[in-house]
Structures are given as structure tokens and as C-alpha cells.
Scaffold this active site. Sequence first.
Site, short mmCIF file in Angstrom:
data_model
loop_
_atom_site.label_atom_id
_atom_site.label_comp_id
_atom_site.label_asym_id
_atom_site.label_seq_id
_atom_site.Cartn_x
_atom_site.Cartn_y
_atom_site.Cartn_z
N ALA A 163 44.61 42.24 40.30
CA ALA A 163 44.50 40.83 40.66
C ALA A 163 44.56 40.72 42.17
O ALA A 163 45.18 41.55 42.84
CB ALA A 163 45.65 40.05 40.02
N GLY A 199 45.43 44.63 37.14
CA GLY A 199 44.43 43.88 36.37
C GLY A 199 43.11 44.64 36.23
O GLY A 199 42.36 44.41 35.28
N GLU A 248 43.63 46.86 33.39
CA GLU A 248 43.64 46.00 32.20
C GLU A 248 42.23 45.54 31.84
O GLU A 248 41.88 45.46 30.66
CB GLU A 248 44.58 44.80 32.43
CG GLU A 248 46.03 45.22 32.49
CD GLU A 248 46.97 44.13 32.99
OE1 GLU A 248 46.62 43.45 33.98
OE2 GLU A 248 48.04 43.94 32.38
N GLU A 264 52.05 47.07 39.20
CA GLU A 264 52.69 45.75 39.35
C GLU A 264 54.17 45.87 39.68
O GLU A 264 54.74 45.04 40.39
CB GLU A 264 52.51 44.92 38.08
CG GLU A 264 51.09 44.44 37.81
CD GLU A 264 50.26 45.41 36.99
OE1 GLU A 264 50.63 46.61 36.92
OE2 GLU A 264 49.24 44.99 36.42
N1 DAK Z 1 44.40 42.17 46.25
C1 DAK Z 1 43.91 41.76 47.45
N2 DAK Z 1 43.39 42.59 48.37
C2 DAK Z 1 43.37 43.91 48.07
C3 DAK Z 1 43.86 44.41 46.83
C4 DAK Z 1 44.40 43.47 45.90
N3 DAK Z 1 44.85 43.81 44.69
N4 DAK Z 1 43.70 45.75 46.85
C5 DAK Z 1 43.13 46.06 48.01
N5 DAK Z 1 42.92 44.97 48.76
C6 DAK Z 1 42.32 44.88 50.07
C7 DAK Z 1 43.25 45.40 51.14
O1 DAK Z 1 44.20 44.42 51.52
C8 DAK Z 1 42.29 45.74 52.25
O2 DAK Z 1 41.90 44.55 52.90
P1 DAK Z 1 41.84 44.47 54.54
O3 DAK Z 1 43.18 44.89 55.02
O4 DAK Z 1 40.77 45.48 54.90
O5 DAK Z 1 41.46 43.06 54.81
C9 DAK Z 1 41.06 46.24 51.50
O6 DAK Z 1 41.18 45.73 50.17
C10 DAK Z 1 41.02 47.77 51.41
O7 DAK Z 1 42.24 48.22 50.89
P2 DAK Z 1 43.16 49.32 51.62
O8 DAK Z 1 42.91 49.31 53.09
O9 DAK Z 1 44.55 49.13 51.15
O10 DAK Z 1 42.53 50.66 51.03
P3 DAK Z 1 43.27 52.04 50.75
O11 DAK Z 1 42.21 53.00 50.35
O12 DAK Z 1 44.16 52.40 51.92
O13 DAK Z 1 44.24 51.76 49.51
C11 DAK Z 1 44.76 50.90 47.30
C12 DAK Z 1 43.68 51.43 48.28
C13 DAK Z 1 44.05 50.45 46.02
C14 DAK Z 1 45.74 52.04 46.95
C15 DAK Z 1 45.54 49.74 47.98
O14 DAK Z 1 44.59 48.79 48.49
C16 DAK Z 1 46.47 49.04 47.04
O15 DAK Z 1 47.57 49.52 46.73
N6 DAK Z 1 46.04 47.85 46.57
C17 DAK Z 1 46.87 47.01 45.69
C18 DAK Z 1 46.89 47.54 44.28
C19 DAK Z 1 47.80 46.73 43.38
O16 DAK Z 1 48.99 46.59 43.63
N7 DAK Z 1 47.23 46.18 42.35
C20 DAK Z 1 47.97 45.38 41.37
C21 DAK Z 1 47.93 43.90 41.76
S1 DAK Z 1 48.89 42.92 40.63
C22 DAK Z 1 47.46 37.80 35.01
C23 DAK Z 1 46.96 38.96 34.50
C24 DAK Z 1 46.96 40.12 35.29
C25 DAK Z 1 47.49 40.12 36.56
C26 DAK Z 1 48.01 38.94 37.06
C27 DAK Z 1 48.00 37.77 36.28
N8 DAK Z 1 47.43 36.63 34.23
C28 DAK Z 1 46.97 36.69 32.83
C29 DAK Z 1 47.74 35.36 34.78
C30 DAK Z 1 47.43 41.35 37.33
C31 DAK Z 1 48.23 41.59 38.40
C32 DAK Z 1 47.87 42.70 39.30
O17 DAK Z 1 46.88 43.38 39.17
#
Ligand code: DAK
Length: 257
Positions: free
Chosen positions: A65, A108, A111, A131
Site C-alpha cells: 500500500a 499489499g 496480498e 507491515e
Molecule cells: N509506499 C509509497 N512509496 C513507496 C513504497 C510504498 N509502499 N515503496 C517504495 N516507495 C517509493 C520510495 O519512497 C521511493 O520514492 P522516492 O524516495 O524515490 O520518492 C521509491 O518508491 C523507490 O523506493 P526505494 O528508494 O526505497 O527503493 P529501494 O530499492 O531502496 O527499496 C523497498 C525498495 C521495496 C525495499 C523499499 O522501497 C521499501 O521498503 N518499501 C516499503 C515496503 C513496505 O513496507 N510495504 C508495506 C506497506 S504497508 C488495507 C489492505 C492492505 C494494506 C493496507 C490497507 N485495507 C484493506 C484497508 C497494506 C499495507 C501495506 O502494504
Amino acid sequence: MPLTLAVEFIEPGVRLITLQRPQALNALTTQLLGELADELNAAQSDHNTHAVVITGSAKAFAAGADINEMAERNLVGILDDPRQASWQTLTRFSKPLIAAVNGFALGGGCELAMHADIIIAGEDARFGQPEINLGIMPGAGGTQRLLRAVGKSMAMQMVLTGEPISARQAQRSGLVSEVTQPEFTVERALHIAHSIATKAPLAVRLAKEALLKAMDTDLASGLRLERHAFTLLAGTRDRDEGIRAFQEKRRPAFTGE
Ligand code: DAK
């Protein structure tokens, strides 16, 4: 026109949906999920679409997400979240859905891949539920579908540590059916979709329903559903056509009746 994804029609009967938010590794915004739901609804009601492939980019299927968007939502916003309806559309989609995953499939994104019936992964794919690192937990099937796919120990490890697993680990665990070289992931998924698209649509639909039922019902109820579906198909024209084509040593021409 959708802005966060592209749709291609690939003959015969296959739609390819490509997520396109490369600047954020295809992080799932409300807009993207809404556009995806719209496309799936369109595919659902199109009699000429028999299978859908969903993919992302070489670097990311989807990194979860959109965290920046999540930061703007409080508890009330979550309870009244429009994304819930989009996830429901994914859950209800009754045609075959294949995910072609390269790079990150996190949160997500993992998922989303698990909503697919079949996951084909490139060697470099990483599947994870990070998460927990944000102080939350999976909310779109990342505890329920993941556990059913990979078993208790692996699901616990992934969800409680937030650490991703490789494509090969995902395949060994049963999350992924095939691992390919990354440049062939989409091609392989399309090939499988094409194979499914040539089968009798009613048989495909009922077989998918029966297989999904096996994940959340007891054996006796599942077998009852299977028998019922099998009997229903016995009355279809496509069943007659399938058997006749075998006997006449030709390809069947299914019509969906
Ligand atoms: N959201 C927003 N931006 C993201 C992102 C994300 N999830 N993942 C990556 N980006 C952005 C980064 O901020 C960066 O943007 P800039 O800084 O260039 O502006 C760009 O994408 C490139 O990412 P990185 O520079 O970080 O790239 P790396 O290769 O160094 O790292 C990475 C890649 C995937 C390991 C890292 O970006 C990372 O850890 N990203 C976050 C992963 C994460 O935590 N995902 C889980 C999010 S929580 C729901 C159902 C489901 C959900 C929610 C509600 N409902 C039914 C209501 C789900 C929740 C989730 O998924």
C-alpha cells in the site's frame, strides 16, 4: 483512461493488466486499486475475456500500500476506506487470474499476488509482509491467505519478522507455481492464460470455485460442492463437444454453453 495501469487485449480472450506507478514501485494507492477494480469488473462482464494476467515492472510487482497515502488516514478513515471495496472486487473476481511477479511483492503487493489463482515469479522476485515494521499487520489477506499458501511456520516467520522470501523459497513453500527468468515471467503467464482461455468457460469457472472452496471448508462440504459442480457440467453443450472432439480426434470448439 486509467492512469496507474495499462490494459492490453491479447487474443484469444486474455487481458494483460500492467501496474504503472514506477516512481513508487507500484505502491497501491486508492486510485490504482480503484482502476484495477474497474478493469476487473470490465473483464468480468466481457464474454470474450477468459483469463487475466496482472503484472508490474521489472523492479516491483507492487511494494505494498502507498505509505504516504496511509499516513493521511486515521482510524475513521480506515473503517470507511474506499480501498476495501476494491479489494472485495478482487476477491469476487471469478475468472482465472494469474500474477506474473518480478521484483518486490511486499505487503499489499504480496496480498494482491495472493488474490491471483496462479503466481508465476521471476527468479529475482521477493515476497514479503513487512507491515510489522510499520507497527501494523497485514490487512488484505496477508495472514489468512499466506498461512494457507505456505503453512504456519513460514507465514509466522514472514509476518512477525517482516523479512521477505525469495522466489525459490516461495516456490518451495507452495506460494508460487513456477519460477522463470525475469524476462520470461509475463510470457509464461500469458502462455498459461492462453491455455486456460481455450478451455470450456463454465468448467473453468466451476473448477476455480471448487478449488477455492477447498481452502475454507471441510472435506465433506467440499466434496459435495465438487459433485454438484460436476453434475452441472454434465448437462452442458461444451461437455458433449469436448467428448465428441476427443473421439473425432480434433480440437474442441467450446462455446460456453
Ligand atoms: N509506499 C509509497 N512509496 C513507496 C513504497 C510504498 N509502499 N515503496 C517504495 N516507495 C517509493 C520510495 O519512497 C521511493 O520514492 P522516492 O524516495 O524515490 O520518492 C521509491 O518508491 C523507490 O523506493 P526505494 O528508494 O526505497 O527503493 P529501494 O530499492 O531502496 O527499496 C523497498 C525498495 C521495496 C525495499 C523499499 O522501497 C521499501 O521498503 N518499501 C516499503 C515496503 C513496505 O513496507 N510495504 C508495506 C506497506 S504497508 C488495507 C489492505 C492492505 C494494506 C493496507 C490497507 N485495507 C484493506 C484497508 C497494506 C499495507 C501495506 O502494504
